[in-house]
Design an enzyme around this catalytic site. Structure first.
Site, PDB file in Angstrom:
ATOM      1  N   HIS A 269     -42.829  82.691   3.914  1.00  0.00           N
ATOM      2  CA  HIS A 269     -42.351  84.047   3.662  1.00  0.00           C
ATOM      3  C   HIS A 269     -40.876  84.117   4.015  1.00  0.00           C
ATOM      4  O   HIS A 269     -40.463  83.550   5.023  1.00  0.00           O
ATOM      5  CB  HIS A 269     -43.155  85.051   4.515  1.00  0.00           C
ATOM      6  CG  HIS A 269     -43.080  86.434   3.990  1.00  0.00           C
ATOM      7  ND1 HIS A 269     -41.985  87.230   4.186  1.00  0.00           N
ATOM      8  CD2 HIS A 269     -43.942  87.139   3.232  1.00  0.00           C
ATOM      9  CE1 HIS A 269     -42.197  88.385   3.585  1.00  0.00           C
ATOM     10  NE2 HIS A 269     -43.369  88.353   2.987  1.00  0.00           N
ATOM     11  N   ASP A 325     -51.181  86.858   1.513  1.00  0.00           N
ATOM     12  CA  ASP A 325     -51.947  86.458   0.329  1.00  0.00           C
ATOM     13  C   ASP A 325     -52.947  85.357   0.627  1.00  0.00           C
ATOM     14  O   ASP A 325     -53.866  85.130  -0.150  1.00  0.00           O
ATOM     15  CB  ASP A 325     -50.991  85.962  -0.769  1.00  0.00           C
ATOM     16  CG  ASP A 325     -50.243  87.114  -1.381  1.00  0.00           C
ATOM     17  OD1 ASP A 325     -50.856  88.169  -1.548  1.00  0.00           O
ATOM     18  OD2 ASP A 325     -49.049  86.953  -1.668  1.00  0.00           O
TER      19      ASP A 325
HETATM   20  N1  COA Z   1     -45.456  75.280   0.530  1.00  0.00           N
HETATM   21  C1  COA Z   1     -44.707  74.205   0.820  1.00  0.00           C
HETATM   22  N2  COA Z   1     -43.431  74.277   1.256  1.00  0.00           N
HETATM   23  C2  COA Z   1     -42.916  75.507   1.386  1.00  0.00           C
HETATM   24  C3  COA Z   1     -43.630  76.666   1.103  1.00  0.00           C
HETATM   25  C4  COA Z   1     -44.960  76.515   0.654  1.00  0.00           C
HETATM   26  N3  COA Z   1     -45.716  77.570   0.364  1.00  0.00           N
HETATM   27  N4  COA Z   1     -42.866  77.737   1.305  1.00  0.00           N
HETATM   28  C5  COA Z   1     -41.683  77.280   1.724  1.00  0.00           C
HETATM   29  N5  COA Z   1     -41.698  75.921   1.764  1.00  0.00           N
HETATM   30  C6  COA Z   1     -40.600  75.040   2.157  1.00  0.00           C
HETATM   31  C7  COA Z   1     -39.623  74.905   0.983  1.00  0.00           C
HETATM   32  O1  COA Z   1     -39.968  73.834   0.153  1.00  0.00           O
HETATM   33  C8  COA Z   1     -38.319  74.684   1.707  1.00  0.00           C
HETATM   34  O2  COA Z   1     -38.280  73.350   2.145  1.00  0.00           O
HETATM   35  P1  COA Z   1     -36.904  72.500   2.114  1.00  0.00           P
HETATM   36  O3  COA Z   1     -35.978  73.259   3.058  1.00  0.00           O
HETATM   37  O4  COA Z   1     -37.296  71.153   2.586  1.00  0.00           O
HETATM   38  O5  COA Z   1     -36.434  72.539   0.681  1.00  0.00           O
HETATM   39  C9  COA Z   1     -38.451  75.563   2.963  1.00  0.00           C
HETATM   40  O6  COA Z   1     -39.869  75.683   3.193  1.00  0.00           O
HETATM   41  C10 COA Z   1     -37.852  76.956   2.784  1.00  0.00           C
HETATM   42  O7  COA Z   1     -38.497  77.583   1.681  1.00  0.00           O
HETATM   43  P2  COA Z   1     -37.771  78.470   0.576  1.00  0.00           P
HETATM   44  O8  COA Z   1     -38.446  78.251  -0.760  1.00  0.00           O
HETATM   45  O9  COA Z   1     -36.304  78.271   0.634  1.00  0.00           O
HETATM   46  O10 COA Z   1     -38.128  79.916   1.103  1.00  0.00           O
HETATM   47  P3  COA Z   1     -37.871  81.289   0.343  1.00  0.00           P
HETATM   48  O11 COA Z   1     -37.621  82.286   1.410  1.00  0.00           O
HETATM   49  O12 COA Z   1     -36.851  81.146  -0.741  1.00  0.00           O
HETATM   50  O13 COA Z   1     -39.274  81.561  -0.378  1.00  0.00           O
HETATM   51  C11 COA Z   1     -41.524  82.138  -0.705  1.00  0.00           C
HETATM   52  C12 COA Z   1     -40.291  82.311   0.190  1.00  0.00           C
HETATM   53  C13 COA Z   1     -42.605  83.147  -0.270  1.00  0.00           C
HETATM   54  C14 COA Z   1     -41.165  82.417  -2.179  1.00  0.00           C
HETATM   55  C15 COA Z   1     -42.031  80.688  -0.557  1.00  0.00           C
HETATM   56  O14 COA Z   1     -42.406  80.449   0.784  1.00  0.00           O
HETATM   57  C16 COA Z   1     -43.202  80.395  -1.491  1.00  0.00           C
HETATM   58  O15 COA Z   1     -42.988  80.084  -2.656  1.00  0.00           O
HETATM   59  N6  COA Z   1     -44.480  80.519  -0.973  1.00  0.00           N
HETATM   60  C17 COA Z   1     -45.638  80.311  -1.821  1.00  0.00           C
HETATM   61  C18 COA Z   1     -45.896  81.548  -2.667  1.00  0.00           C
HETATM   62  C19 COA Z   1     -46.462  82.679  -1.861  1.00  0.00           C
HETATM   63  O16 COA Z   1     -47.405  82.517  -1.098  1.00  0.00           O
HETATM   64  N7  COA Z   1     -45.907  83.897  -2.084  1.00  0.00           N
HETATM   65  C20 COA Z   1     -46.386  85.109  -1.456  1.00  0.00           C
HETATM   66  C21 COA Z   1     -45.380  85.681  -0.515  1.00  0.00           C
HETATM   67  S1  COA Z   1     -46.088  87.073   0.353  1.00  0.00           S
END
Ligand code: COA
Length: 392
Positions: A269, A325
């Site tokens: 998140h 979620d």
């Molecule tokens: N699974 C695996 N790795 C994850 C992850 C996940 N669900 N969420 C974050 N990471 C990792 C990223 O790959 C990144 O790693 P890196 O620094 O080695 O590249 C790091 O954690 C930071 O993640 P980032 O994508 O930059 O975070 P964000 O703030 O841009 O994105 C979300 C936040 C919610 C979009 C992201 O965590 C995600 O896509 N989660 C899955 C979808 C989800 O459950 N969404 C509902 C949110 S309520």
């Protein structure tokens, strides 16, 4: 001029988009409050109806105010037959989120446009409240209506002697809901009702700031919520858990997913760097469900808990933990709700928060018009069509 622009932050991470007193997150401590009330307190003592009014008005309502709001919601659950007829012309393969977005936008066709610039603040507030009641009250009707129509059945009309959560389950299944399911859904609606300036709420602010109609504003938010990186993740969680199949497969499959750089759905998140407090409350609800079933957890939930442990070992250093979620999808599945209805249920709940932000935006409005860092070319020569490609 472009050189003097502040640094561009992808995803606007950490950039305040507004001032708001609706909800508060402490992502390090894992805290969430609505209007200053901890989410745990609301999940334990409140109802979705009371929480929605709290979000809209900013105060815990008196008994009389809550009764009036509840009555108004119950009295406005029905939608015009034209919406039902419109749904009958839609392809049954369409996703319920697309139908919900279309149906909410279509409500705007039935009501005259209201000029938010021509009327005083008092009548604006009355209008905003009336629209909020209408939209929140009708979302469950629209969601369940499509569920029946896409299956070739007649929709089950709403009942006004049931609570919001009970009535949704009644319309969905066509029978009196199990009281524990109704309470679990009520808590899920409370937990999903609001969450500061996320992508869909930001969409509300932007659309609301143009003084667009509330139906257009909420339809835009529903479209924004539908993506798998936002509300659509709960559906993906169940798909992923089904694919894993059993707790014993978790380590192998999680490693393979991470090696392929795939997401673990329902984890991570932007705001929380620890476990989302809503996920903890939802886990408690799973325990209540298990109690009712003779202390037996389902295989899906056991798999989910194993995924949480496996993910923690691999992703905790990145601050990636279960979000709301992760367990909501499992709960809905256990309640016999189809996976593609999970995000529409999220939208039903979040309509309360969206409309609270719409009201807040209008109370001190300025149209959103951000800037950009231009990265394209300038002053290019227009080459006539017949000469293009010849230079290469
Ligand atoms: N699974 C695996 N790795 C994850 C992850 C996940 N669900 N969420 C974050 N990471 C990792 C990223 O790959 C990144 O790693 P890196 O620094 O080695 O590249 C790091 O954690 C930071 O993640 P980032 O994508 O930059 O975070 P964000 O703030 O841009 O994105 C979300 C936040 C919610 C979009 C992201 O965590 C995600 O896509 N989660 C899955 C979808 C989800 O459950 N969404 C509902 C949110 S309520």
């Amino acid at each position: 001029m472009q050189d003097k622009l502040p640094e561009y932050l992808p995803g606007l991470e950490g950039v305040p988009a507004t001032r708001s007193n609706i909800s508060f997150i402490d992502g390090r401590a894992g805290l969430l409050e609505y209007r200053g009330f901890p989410i745990e307190t609301l999940a334990e003592h409140s109802t979705f109806e009371e929480t929605a009014l709290l979000l809209l008005d900013g105060q815990l309502p008196t008994a009389a105010a809550l009764e009036e709001f509840d009555r108004a919601m119950r009295n406005t659950r029905r939608v015009k037959y034209n919406v039902r007829e419109m749904m009958k012309f839609m392809p049954v393969t369409g996703h319920p989120m697309d139908m919900l977005q279309t149906a909410v936008a279509s409500l705007g066709m039935f009501y005259p446009a209201y000029d938010l610039l021509a009327n005083g603040p008092r009548s604006d507030l009355d209008y905003v409240h009336k629209m909020s009641v209408r939209i929140i009250a009708r979302m469950p009707t629209l969601v369940t209506m499509w569920e029946h129509i896409r299956n070739g059945n007649d929709p089950v009309p709403p009942r006004d002697d049931l609570t919001h959560a009970e009535n949704f389950l009644y319309m969905l299944k066509g029978k009196q809901p199990d009281p524990l399911f109704a309470r679990i859904l009520d808590v899920c609606l409370i937990l999903h009702a609001e969450h500061t300036i996320n992508a869909s709420t930001f969409a509300v602010l932007v659309a609301g700031s143009t003084l667009a109609s509330p139906y257009g504003v909420i339809a835009g938010a529903i479209g924004t919520l539908s993506g798998p990186l936002h509300g659509g993740a709960n559906e993906k969680v169940v798909e992923m858990l089904m694919e894993i199949g059993d707790a014993k497969n978790v380590d192998r499959i999680i490693d393979a997913r991470l090696a392929r750089k795939e997401k673990i759905w329902g984890m991570g998140h932007r705001e929380y760097k620890t476990k989302d407090p809503r996920a903890t409350i939802l886990q408690g609800l799973m325990d209540r469900l298990a109690e009712q079933r003779g202390l037996k957890h389902s295989r899906l939930f056991e798999t989910a808990m194993a995924v949480e442990k496996a993910a923690e070992r691999r992703l905790a250093e990145k601050g990636v933990y279960p979000n709301v979620d992760f367990y909501s999808g499992v709960l809905y599945y256990e309640m016999g709700i189809k996976t593609d209805l999970f995000t529409p249920i999220f939208a039903m709940a979040r309509s309360a928060g969206w409309l609270a932000h719409w009201r807040e935006q209008l109370s001190d409005n300025r149209i959103f018009r951000p800037t950009q860092v231009y990265t394209g070319e300038r002053q290019r020569e227009y080459v006539p069509l017949e000469r293009r490609g010849a230079e290469a």
